[in-house]
Design a protein around this motif. Structure first.
Motif, mmCIF file in Angstrom:
data_model
loop_
_atom_site.group_PDB
_atom_site.id
_atom_site.type_symbol
_atom_site.label_atom_id
_atom_site.label_comp_id
_atom_site.label_asym_id
_atom_site.label_seq_id
_atom_site.Cartn_x
_atom_site.Cartn_y
_atom_site.Cartn_z
ATOM 1 N N VAL A 68 0.860 -1.187 0.000
ATOM 2 C CA VAL A 68 0.000 0.000 0.000
ATOM 3 C C VAL A 68 0.893 1.232 0.000
ATOM 4 O O VAL A 68 2.090 1.152 0.277
ATOM 5 N N VAL A 69 0.290 2.356 -0.312
ATOM 6 C CA VAL A 69 1.016 3.628 -0.244
ATOM 7 C C VAL A 69 0.747 4.262 1.112
ATOM 8 O O VAL A 69 -0.406 4.396 1.530
ATOM 9 N N VAL A 70 1.810 4.638 1.808
ATOM 10 C CA VAL A 70 1.669 5.369 3.065
ATOM 11 C C VAL A 70 2.104 6.810 2.797
ATOM 12 O O VAL A 70 3.140 7.055 2.164
ATOM 13 N N LEU A 71 1.301 7.755 3.240
ATOM 14 C CA LEU A 71 1.528 9.160 2.921
ATOM 15 C C LEU A 71 0.983 10.040 4.035
ATOM 16 O O LEU A 71 0.124 9.610 4.828
ATOM 17 N N PRO A 72 1.446 11.274 4.153
ATOM 18 C CA PRO A 72 0.896 12.178 5.162
ATOM 19 C C PRO A 72 -0.586 12.434 4.904
ATOM 20 O O PRO A 72 -1.037 12.450 3.752
ATOM 21 N N ALA A 123 -4.745 2.004 -1.030
ATOM 22 C CA ALA A 123 -4.522 0.810 -1.839
ATOM 23 C C ALA A 123 -4.024 1.200 -3.222
ATOM 24 O O ALA A 123 -4.185 2.333 -3.670
ATOM 25 N N MET A 124 -3.406 0.217 -3.896
ATOM 26 C CA MET A 124 -2.918 0.428 -5.257
ATOM 27 C C MET A 124 -3.796 -0.344 -6.239
ATOM 28 O O MET A 124 -4.336 -1.406 -5.922
ATOM 29 N N HIS A 125 -3.936 0.191 -7.451
ATOM 30 C CA HIS A 125 -4.655 -0.507 -8.514
ATOM 31 C C HIS A 125 -3.951 -1.820 -8.852
ATOM 32 O O HIS A 125 -2.727 -1.867 -8.971
ATOM 33 N N GLY A 126 -4.703 -2.896 -9.005
ATOM 34 C CA GLY A 126 -4.158 -4.159 -9.464
ATOM 35 C C GLY A 126 -3.345 -4.881 -8.404
ATOM 36 O O GLY A 126 -3.133 -4.389 -7.293
ATOM 37 N N SER A 127 -2.899 -6.069 -8.747
ATOM 38 C CA SER A 127 -2.146 -6.883 -7.795
ATOM 39 C C SER A 127 -0.700 -7.111 -8.223
ATOM 40 O O SER A 127 0.053 -7.777 -7.527
ATOM 41 N N ARG A 128 -0.292 -6.566 -9.346
ATOM 42 C CA ARG A 128 1.070 -6.818 -9.837
ATOM 43 C C ARG A 128 2.126 -6.240 -8.907
ATOM 44 O O ARG A 128 3.265 -6.677 -8.906
ATOM 45 N N ILE A 129 1.748 -5.222 -8.158
ATOM 46 C CA ILE A 129 2.712 -4.584 -7.265
ATOM 47 C C ILE A 129 3.000 -5.434 -6.034
ATOM 48 O O ILE A 129 4.007 -5.271 -5.354
ATOM 49 N N HIS A 130 2.109 -6.376 -5.744
ATOM 50 C CA HIS A 130 2.286 -7.224 -4.568
ATOM 51 C C HIS A 130 3.439 -8.215 -4.792
ATOM 52 O O HIS A 130 3.846 -8.464 -5.931
ATOM 53 N N ARG A 134 -6.626 12.364 -0.949
ATOM 54 C CA ARG A 134 -8.029 12.558 -1.324
ATOM 55 C C ARG A 134 -8.551 11.389 -2.170
ATOM 56 O O ARG A 134 -9.755 11.235 -2.329
ATOM 57 N N LYS A 135 -7.652 10.590 -2.707
ATOM 58 C CA LYS A 135 -8.054 9.439 -3.510
ATOM 59 C C LYS A 135 -8.129 8.187 -2.640
ATOM 60 O O LYS A 135 -7.335 8.017 -1.725
ATOM 61 N N GLU A 136 -9.044 7.288 -2.959
ATOM 62 C CA GLU A 136 -9.167 6.035 -2.220
ATOM 63 C C GLU A 136 -8.207 4.974 -2.735
ATOM 64 O O GLU A 136 -7.693 4.156 -1.976
ATOM 65 N N VAL A 137 -7.993 4.967 -4.045
ATOM 66 C CA VAL A 137 -7.094 3.998 -4.679
ATOM 67 C C VAL A 137 -6.162 4.751 -5.605
ATOM 68 O O VAL A 137 -6.582 5.644 -6.346
ATOM 69 N N LEU A 138 -4.861 4.360 -5.544
ATOM 70 C CA LEU A 138 -3.858 5.077 -6.322
ATOM 71 C C LEU A 138 -3.275 4.187 -7.417
ATOM 72 O O LEU A 138 -3.359 2.957 -7.358
ATOM 73 N N SER A 139 -2.663 4.840 -8.399
ATOM 74 C CA SER A 139 -1.981 4.136 -9.483
ATOM 75 C C SER A 139 -0.508 4.503 -9.468
ATOM 76 O O SER A 139 -0.081 5.444 -8.775
ATOM 77 N N LEU A 140 0.283 3.764 -10.235
ATOM 78 C CA LEU A 140 1.706 4.096 -10.346
ATOM 79 C C LEU A 140 1.887 5.488 -10.933
ATOM 80 O O LEU A 140 2.793 6.237 -10.542
ATOM 81 N N GLU A 141 1.028 5.835 -11.886
ATOM 82 C CA GLU A 141 1.113 7.164 -12.487
ATOM 83 C C GLU A 141 0.908 8.253 -11.447
ATOM 84 O O GLU A 141 1.502 9.338 -11.539
#
Length: 299
Positions: A167-171, A257-264, A178-185
Motif C-alpha cells: 500500500v502507499v503510506v503518505l501524510p 490501496a494500489m490498482h491491481g495486484s502486480r505490485i504485490h 483525497r483518492k481512495e485507490v492510487l496508481s503508479l502514475e
C-alpha cells in the motif's frame, strides 16, 4: 562393557540380589551372573566378593566403580534420548534466514507457538535481503529462508506461501490522500521514498514504473523497509510498503490501496534443491511455517 551391563551391575547393587535383579530385568539368573563376570573380566578387577550362599559384598574397586558408573549411565541415557529426539526432529539447531517485514511482524508469534511445542529445538535467525539469503542457503550456511522469490537457478527450490500486499503510506495532508485507490502514475509525480538498490521490493517497483514509461521526478533512498513509515511521518515523502508494516496507521499518516495486484510480492520458503525435503528439526519448522503462513499470513 556396554550400557546394558552397567545397568545390570547397578541393579545388583541396588537390590543386593542376583535373583531380584534377574526378575526385575526379565533375565534368567545365569544371564546376570555372566554379565557381571564379563564386566569384571573387561575391567581386570574384581567388583563383587561372593560369600556363602547368595551373600556378596562390593570390593573397594566395586564401590569406586559403582559410584563412577552412576554418572556414566545417566549421561549415556541422556545421550541416547537426545539422539532419539534428534532423529524424530524433536531437538536440534535450525538456522533460518528472513526478510523484512516478515521477520519482525510475522515470525515472533509463530516461533513462540512452535517453540512451545518443541522446546528442545534451537533457532537462529539471520535478517537480510533475498539475494544475500539465497547465497547463504546455497553455501549451506542457512537451512532455509523465508523471503521473496529469488532469481531461481537449478540449485534453489522456492515454495510460495502468500502474497505480501503493498500500500502507499503518505501524510494525511498529502494531495493524494483525497483518492481512495492510487496508481503508479499517481505516485511518480511526488517524492518517492525507496529502499536500497538490492531490495527485491524496490527492483520490482522500478520495473513496473519503467513499464509505464514515467520515472519518478524525485526520490530518496532509505535503506530500511521498516524505517520508511517514520520518514513519511516526518513529511519527507510517500512510500510503497507492505500493509502489515504500517497497520495500525500512525497519527498524521494515511494508507491507500494500489490498482491491481502486480505490485504485490510473493513470499515463501527457500532451500537448496538437493536439501528438499528437509530433514529432522528443519523439516518440523519448515512444515509449521508452511501451514501457518499459508493459512493466515494476511490475517
Amino acid at each position: 562393557m556396554d550400557l546394558k551391563t552397567l545397568k545390570t551391575f547397578q541393579m545388583v547393587v541396588k537390590y543386593g540380589s542376583f535373583v531380584r535383579t534377574a526378575r526385575e530385568m526379565n533375565y534368567v539368573q545365569s544371564t546376570v551372573t555372566m554379565q557381571i563376570q564379563k564386566l569384571e573380566l573387561d575391567l581386570g578387577v574384581q567388583l563383587i566378593e561372593r560369600g556363602h550362599g547368595k551373600e556378596f559384598r562390593l570390593t573397594e574397586a566395586g564401590r569406586l566403580f559403582h559410584d563412577q558408573s552412576l554418572q556414566i549411565v545417566k549421561r549415556m541415557e541422556q545421550l541416547q534420548s537426545s539422539l532419539s529426539n534428534l532423529q524424530m526432529g524433536e531437538t536440534g539447531h535450525v538456522r533460518i534466514g528472513v526478510t523484512e517485514p516478515t521477520g519482525s511482524y510475522r515470525l515472533p508469534g509463530l516461533l513462540k507457538a512452535f517453540l512451545s511445542d518443541y522446546p528442545n529445538i534451537r533457532i537462529s535467525l539471520e535478517f537480510a535481503n533475498t539475494p544475500t539469503l539465497s547465497e547463504r542457503v546455497l553455501k549451506g550456511e542457512l537451512d532455509f529462508s523465508l523471503c521473496s522469490a529469488p532469481d531461481l537457478g537449478e540449485d534453489l527450490y522456492f515454495e510460495p506461501l502468500f502474497q505480501e500486499e503493498f500500500v502507499v503510506v503518505l501524510p494525511e495532508s498529502h494531495p493524494l490522500a483525497r483518492k481512495e485507490v492510487l496508481s503508479l502514475e499517481d505516485i511518480v509525480e511526488f517524492r518517492l521514498l525507496l529502499t536500497s538498490a538490492t531490495c527485491p521490493y524496490r527492483r520490482k517497483l522500478e520495473m513496473l514504473i519503467q513499464e509505464i514509461g514515467h520515472a519518478p521526478l524525485d526520490t530518496m533512498e532509505v535503506g530500511s523497509m521498516t524505517a520508511l513509515k517514520f520518514f513519511v511521518e516526518s513529511g519527507l515523502g510517500i512510500a510503497l510498503v507492505p500493509r502489515i508494516a504500517v497497520e495500525p496507521v500512525s497519527t498524521g499518516t494515511a494508507i491507500r490501496a494500489m490498482h491491481g495486484s502486480r505490485i504485490h510480492m510473493n513470499v515463501g520458503l527457500l532451500c537448496k534443491t538437493t536439501s528438499y525435503p528437509l530433514q529432522l528439526a528443519s523439516q518440523k519448522l519448515y512444515q509449521f511455517l508452511k501451514l501457518r503462513l499459508g493459512e493466515g499470513a494476511t490475517s
